[in-house]
Design a protein around this motif. Structure first.
Motif, mmCIF file in Angstrom:
data_model
loop_
_atom_site.group_PDB
_atom_site.id
_atom_site.type_symbol
_atom_site.label_atom_id
_atom_site.label_comp_id
_atom_site.label_asym_id
_atom_site.label_seq_id
_atom_site.Cartn_x
_atom_site.Cartn_y
_atom_site.Cartn_z
ATOM 1 N N GLN A 252 0.820 -1.207 0.000
ATOM 2 C CA GLN A 252 0.000 0.000 0.000
ATOM 3 C C GLN A 252 0.854 1.257 0.000
ATOM 4 O OE1 GLN A 252 -3.282 -0.250 -0.535
ATOM 5 N NE2 GLN A 252 -2.772 -2.439 -0.653
ATOM 6 N N THR A 253 1.959 1.232 0.739
ATOM 7 C CA THR A 253 2.870 2.381 0.771
ATOM 8 C C THR A 253 3.460 2.646 -0.605
ATOM 9 O OG1 THR A 253 3.423 1.942 3.084
ATOM 10 C CG2 THR A 253 4.982 3.278 1.831
ATOM 11 N N LEU A 254 3.882 1.593 -1.285
ATOM 12 C CA LEU A 254 4.495 1.748 -2.607
ATOM 13 C C LEU A 254 3.464 2.197 -3.646
ATOM 14 C CD1 LEU A 254 6.748 -1.423 -2.514
ATOM 15 C CD2 LEU A 254 7.559 0.938 -2.541
ATOM 16 N N LYS A 255 2.268 1.658 -3.575
ATOM 17 C CA LYS A 255 1.233 2.058 -4.531
ATOM 18 C C LYS A 255 0.889 3.531 -4.381
ATOM 19 C CE LYS A 255 -1.203 -2.299 -5.428
ATOM 20 N NZ LYS A 255 -2.467 -3.049 -5.234
ATOM 21 N N ALA A 256 0.780 3.990 -3.144
ATOM 22 C CA ALA A 256 0.486 5.405 -2.914
ATOM 23 C C ALA A 256 1.603 6.293 -3.453
ATOM 24 C CB ALA A 256 0.283 5.639 -1.415
ATOM 25 N N HIS A 257 2.837 5.836 -3.265
ATOM 26 C CA HIS A 257 3.981 6.594 -3.774
ATOM 27 C C HIS A 257 3.994 6.628 -5.301
ATOM 28 C CE1 HIS A 257 8.097 8.020 -4.198
ATOM 29 N NE2 HIS A 257 8.359 6.958 -4.954
ATOM 30 N N LEU A 258 3.668 5.504 -5.934
ATOM 31 C CA LEU A 258 3.714 5.412 -7.400
ATOM 32 C C LEU A 258 2.579 6.197 -8.061
ATOM 33 C CD1 LEU A 258 4.694 1.659 -7.729
ATOM 34 C CD2 LEU A 258 6.047 3.588 -8.545
#
Length: 568
Positions: free
Chosen positions: A379-385
């Motif tokens: 979830q952290t990476l998706k939000a960043h991307l």
């Protein structure tokens, strides 16, 4: 409540049962992605290997010399057992590591040689006037002189022996440099291999987290601390081997990465496999959390120390050294964690040195993965991307999350995005490296790659450009099979067939030409296909006449790269 000895005895019985069924060895851990190459880990392994092979021939010759001197001492004492009543001789035997105090105390009472025994050794006379006491005295003096000579030979052999010079010398006779040098000496190939494979399985992850300088200092500190039981309770043989320091690394790994799964290779021992036929094959790989596998190894060492102390048997494995190293590693990692040294000092320093600066989101996601929180990392990476869709580091980390959670289609998509970015920047070498990571991410028996056809074609063409024609032919065929309805699949078949012809793989070439012909090619392509099929058919006909076995294609492409993250 059961007595402690009963509990320990039952635990030891359980361990013996497990060990009698399985031979287990760690092959790595699931944290295969690192920020920098673990040069300290690789360097320590290389140094240990070089020292072993550099010293083994010398030590073998020295050990033979030592054995000859020891045999000489034993021979004198067997012929003159009365000498063992001399306290000075007993002390020398103990100091030289030839016997323990307990062994000498348990020796049977010795008697003076009688006349019959002297005659047996050729030292008596049949003449009744012979003074038997004088002969005994002469025999004892000669035996002492001979024994002193043998002791000198043995001491000289010891002084020259590298195991005693570089290993931690026995009986408290160690030198300060031996507190480190002993950990780089090994007693055989199995000893060396076992230590190094255990070391690599956990070391590279800690080096990546702690940095090269701190990890090296920690390892050398573990070398010193782990040998302290041997220093304070000397043995009569030298201490050698890196297992104490490696136990320290395992202890630290348990605290820092306790949820990380360790890949453990196992072999079901033949006896049990034949009886129960538990599996079709008696070997395999299982993934055990660090909090299960590493405490089990520690428990084995504790039980061995207890058993040998209770039984009075002397072990040739320094289990107390393993325990000391493990406890040091636990304490060291606990201090690093409580003081937040990684967050305050190590991570900022590493990020400043590496060529790419990972975003805060990537760092946070990596920490979550270390803690076993794959969902949070995703979830952290998706939000960043959402804000930075072209962040290669974030995409690579996301691919690792999907690989760990066995969602291979999503892993494929993440890697495909990175490949697309590299090809758009005309960096085909990096695209090939990522493609290799994609292939390795799938289970070995379930590789199911899906890429945009143009990107896939670029990788195949690059393989051919750099001279890897066999691998190129294989990848063209993989592409053609995966995308049968794409207009470019005919071209992929033809180029793959022509590449296979260049490599001399007429079987693959003919198969790809046939595949291309079945996909309704244009007239220009069709003539090219038929010409190629004629070449293949001509060769195949001549080969059949000569009964030459067909060319065997590889099962899977092997793509060597100039740089690869270690994947144990």
């Amino acid at each position: 409540m059961l007595p402690l000895d009963v509990i320990l005895g039952l635990l030891l019985l359980l361990v013996v049962i497990i060990q009698s069924f399985f031979f287990m060895v760690p092959l790595g851990n699931e944290n295969s992605t690192v920020r920098r190459l673990p040069w300290v880990t690789f360097g320590l392994i290389i140094i240990n290997v070089l020292i072993y092979f550099g010293t083994a021939p010398i030590i073998n010759a020295q050990m033979q010399r030592l054995q000859n001197a020891q045999d000489g001492i034993i021979e004198v004492l067997q012929k003159n057992p009365k000498l063992l009543k001399d306290e000075k001789i007993k002390t020398q035997l103990i100091e030289l590591g030839l016997a323990t105090k307990e062994e000498l105390e348990d020796a049977p009472m010795l008697k003076y040689l009688d006349e019959e025994e002297l005659n047996e050794y050729g030292l008596g006379y049949e003449d009744e006037s012979t003074n038997l006491d004088a002969l005994k005295k002469i025999n004892e003096i000669n035996a002492r002189i001979s024994l002193d000579e043998k002791f000198l030979e043995f001491k000289s052999a010891l002084a020259d022996n590298l195991s005693f010079k570089l290993g931690l010398a026995p009986n408290g006779n160690w030198k300060i440099h031996q507190l480190l040098s002993y950990a780089f000496m090994h007693g055989g190939l199995l000893h060396l291999f076992g230590n190094m494979i255990f070391f690599f399985a956990v070391a590279f992850s800690l080096e990546d987290l702690w940095g090269r300088g701190l990890f090296l200092g920690f390892y050398l500190g573990a070398c010193i601390v782990s040998c302290l039981p041997f220093v304070f309770s000397p043995s009569n043989v030298p201490l050698i081997g890196a297992s104490g320091a490696i136990s320290g690394v395992m202890g630290a790994f348990l605290i820092r990465l306790y949820k990380t799964r360790i890949r453990v290779g196992y072999l079901i021992l033949a006896f049990w496999w034949l009886i129960f036929m538990m599996r079709k094959k008696p070997w395999g790989i299982i993934h055990l959390p660090a909090y299960v596998f590493l405490p089990y190894l520690f428990l084995v060492d504790l039980l061995m120390v207890w058993y040998f102390k209770k039984s009075g048997v002397v072990s040739n494995v320094a289990h107390s050294v393993h325990i000391a190293g493990f406890l040091f590693g636990v304490a060291f990692a606990f201090v690093i964690k409580k003081a937040s040294i990684e967050e305050k000092y190590i991570n900022p320093a590493i990020e400043a040195k590496i060529s790419f600066t990972g975003s805060a989101a990537v760092t946070q996601a990596l920490d979550m993965m270390d803690q076993g929180n794959a969902y949070g990392a995703e979830q952290t990476l998706k939000a960043h991307l959402m804000n930075r869709p072209n962040d290669v580091d974030a995409l690579m980390t996301l691919a690792q999350v999907y690989q760990r959670t066995e969602r291979y289609n999503l892993m494929n998509d993440a890697y495909a995005s990175v490949i697309r970015l590299h090809i758009a920047n005309n960096d085909k070498e990096s695209a090939l490296y990522i493609y290799d990571s994609l292939l390795s991410g799938f289970p070995e028996d379930a590789v199911n790659v899906r890429l945009p056809v143009r990107d896939w074609m670029s990788i195949c063409e690059y393989l051919r450009e750099i001279g890897m024609v066999r691998e190129a032919g294989f990848e063209y065929e993989r592409l053609a099979k995966a995308c049968p309805n794409d207009p470019l699949s005919v071209r992929a078949c033809i180029q793959g067939a022509e590449t296979a012809l260049t490599d001399g793989d007429q079987d693959r070439a003919f198969r790809l030409f046939e595949m291309a012909l079945s996909r309704n090619p244009s007239p220009v392509y069709e003539s090219r296909i038929r010409l190629g099929m004629e070449k293949c058919q001509s060769y195949l006909n001549s080969r059949n006449k000569r009964a030459i076995p067909p060319h065997e294609p590889p099962n899977k492409a092997t793509i060597p790269q100039p740089y690869q993250n270690p994947r144990p």
